[in-house]
Motif scaffolding. Structure first.
Motif, PDB file in Angstrom:
ATOM      1  N   SER B 217       1.135  -7.268  10.741  1.00  0.00           N
ATOM      2  CA  SER B 217       2.097  -6.173  10.407  1.00  0.00           C
ATOM      3  C   SER B 217       2.986  -6.121   8.669  1.00  0.00           C
ATOM      4  CB  SER B 217       3.362  -5.231  11.014  1.00  0.00           C
ATOM      5  OG  SER B 217       4.281  -4.181  10.931  1.00  0.00           O
ATOM      6  N   VAL B 220       0.021  -6.322   6.544  1.00  0.00           N
ATOM      7  CA  VAL B 220      -0.779  -4.999   5.859  1.00  0.00           C
ATOM      8  C   VAL B 220       0.374  -4.623   5.106  1.00  0.00           C
ATOM      9  CG1 VAL B 220      -0.899  -2.466   6.888  1.00  0.00           C
ATOM     10  CG2 VAL B 220      -1.722  -4.365   8.559  1.00  0.00           C
ATOM     11  N   ARG B 221       1.897  -4.964   5.118  1.00  0.00           N
ATOM     12  CA  ARG B 221       2.567  -4.294   4.286  1.00  0.00           C
ATOM     13  C   ARG B 221       2.532  -5.543   3.009  1.00  0.00           C
ATOM     14  NH1 ARG B 221       7.605  -5.566   8.032  1.00  0.00           N
ATOM     15  NH2 ARG B 221       8.690  -4.549   6.346  1.00  0.00           N
ATOM     16  N   ARG B 344      -1.148   1.028  -3.111  1.00  0.00           N
ATOM     17  CA  ARG B 344      -0.183   0.531  -3.579  1.00  0.00           C
ATOM     18  C   ARG B 344       0.701   1.210  -4.810  1.00  0.00           C
ATOM     19  NH1 ARG B 344       1.534  -5.583  -2.029  1.00  0.00           N
ATOM     20  NH2 ARG B 344       0.457  -5.828  -3.661  1.00  0.00           N
TER      21      ARG B 344
END
Lengths: 124, 350
Positions: B217, B220-221, B344
């Motif tokens: 996670s 991914v962030r 993004r």
């Protein structure tokens, strides 16, 4: 049947790109599954990485919107849409849209937070 | 250059790896018997002693070496009981009789025990012993190691690597494609979890691998973490050989046979044309999320060789991530890639 199966990866991609767009950040839907449980529930489940519980607070309406849309496309009429978190953490690891059997309607549908790791997004 | 190749444990895998083994392949390693001692990572197949003996003989016929990994980070103190001592001594004795070439351990006591009681076995220190300085390397050399697998956190700290090389005479090994997070906050806890999941005694009935899911996670962030993680590109091995390190260990014994063979070939050829993610072990789940053209990372090693690791001041890896990482998008039944910057975007909804 093949047409239905083809809808699954398409909806996986759609869920991923839609969330990325409204969140404006990378999110990863590892897998989208359509399931039937032994108790009689049917539904879809998306395993994911990159979301936190605060995202649920901010974008709950958008999550419900896209999950409802995908459910409809797959022929589901979910009673319950919820997010699952890793217990004791901020990590959101799955979304589920579920048509509940009578037992689960009682167990999952009767409370605002039926289990500490679940965040109910919508209930009908 | 010598490569140390992972082996999932079943005989079929060993035969397939041997069929395509490159001339750089020197040693093949697998986990030991979990009924005796666990390991620090997932073990898919742990052969019993009879099967292990056959596999060792098979490898020796192919003129390759067999390493056995027994590297839990925690044994709950069992090794310091008489019962534990007798069991481990019996097991090491069996491995010795089978002429296993090396045993990799993380526990200092087992290093000393192997060195003292089984001098024919090459004692390899696991990456899980976290050797990240000349002093720590010297401690373990004093205990009797023959080879040290260095902490991956110093894979890109050439000043420290050179100092360790100067300080000890042991063979030094680098783990090239583990690709765990740089300075990972979960590292010790995760190894401890696996140690208990793969070892003796009651196995915890966990609800999830929190550390792994959190690690993925995070990446991914914050995709720049994939670039910061201390993997070594096949093309960059020569920079390490130039400072006298020429043993390179590949991670990935929980991967498929094909994946292992393809990685072995890429590192043997010192070249990989395609997605860097295809070579990385820990974040392999993200192979279908990120596309990182390996060729576009040419030259980054020069920056890392002099890197002071003050990421908050530097920003090189973050800028590199923005430049090279592409994100897969599935649309109209087609998979295409987008630049990270397009994914993004500014929040559409606030």
């Amino acid at each position: 049947m093949r047409d239905f199966l083809n809808k699954i990866p398409e909806n996986r991609g759609k869920l991923e790109s839609t969330i990325r767009k409204f969140k404006g950040a990378p999110v990863y839907i590892i897998e989208l599954k359509v399931f039937g449980t032994a108790c009689g529930c049917i539904g879809m489940l998306a395993d994911l990485r990159g979301l936190q519980t605060e995202d649920i607070e901010v974008y709950q309406k958008q999550f419900v919107g896209i999950l409802s849309e995908i459910s409809k496309d797959l022929g589901l009429k979910p009673h319950l849409i919820y997010a699952r978190t890793l217990p004791g953490s901020f990590e959101v690891v799955a979304f589920t849209a579920r048509e509940l059997c009578s037992r689960c309607k009682n167990e999952l549908g009767s409370f605002d937070k039926p289990r500490p790791d679940l965040i109910i997004l919508s209930k009908t | 250059m010598k490569l140390i190749i992972p082996h999932p444990g079943h005989f079929l895998a060993l035969k397939e790896i041997c069929k395509e083994a490159t001339k750089e392949a020197d040693e093949i390693y697998m986990a030991g018997t979990p009924e005796v001692l666990g390991s620090g990572r997932i073990t898919l197949h742990a052969p019993l002693l009879d099967e292990m003996e056959k596999q060792i003989q098979y490898l020796h016929e192919k003129r390759l070496k067999m390493g056995v990994i027994l590297n839990p980070s925690c044994m709950g103190g069992q090794h310091l009981t008489l019962q534990g001592y007798n069991m481990f001594r019996w097991y090491f004795g069996k491995l010795n009789e089978m002429e296993v070439d090396s045993v990799t351990v993380a526990e200092p006591y087992l290093v000393e025990m192997l060195a003292k009681e089984f001098p024919d076995i090459k004692v390899v220190l696991s990456v899980i012993a976290h050797v990240d300085s000349p002093e720590r390397a010297r401690f373990f050399e004093e205990l009797g190691v023959d080879a040290i697998t260095l902490d991956t956190n110093i894979n890109r700290s050439f000043d420290i690597l050179e100092s360790i090389k100067e300080a000890v005479s042991s063979e030094l090994r680098l783990l090239v494609n583990e690709a765990c997070l740089y300075k990972c906050p979960f590292r010790y806890s995760h190894f401890n979890l696996f140690s208990h999941m793969t070892g003796l005694g009651n196995k915890p009935n966990i609800f999830s691998d929190y550390y792994y899911e959190k690690c993925i996670s995070f990446r991914v962030r914050f995709p720049e973490l994939v670039i910061k993680s201390p993997w070594i590109r096949p093309e960059d091995l020569k920079a390490y050989e130039a400072i006298g390190i020429d043993y390179f260990k590949m991670s990935g014994r929980a991967n498929t046979i094909r994946w292992i063979i393809d990685c072995m070939k890429a590192y043997s050829n010192r070249s990989h044309d395609g997605n860097l993610m295809d070579l990385l072990d820990c974040p392999s789940e993200l192979r279908d999320m990120f596309y990182i053209p390996n060729r576009e990372l040419e030259g980054a090693i020069k920056q890392w060789m002099g890197c002071k690791k003050f990421c908050h001041k530097c920003g090189f890896c973050k800028a590199t991530a923005e430049r090279v990482i592409r994100v897969y998008e599935f649309k109209d039944s087609q998979r295409k890639t987008l630049p990270l910057s397009e994914v993004r975007t500014k929040c559409a909804i606030s």
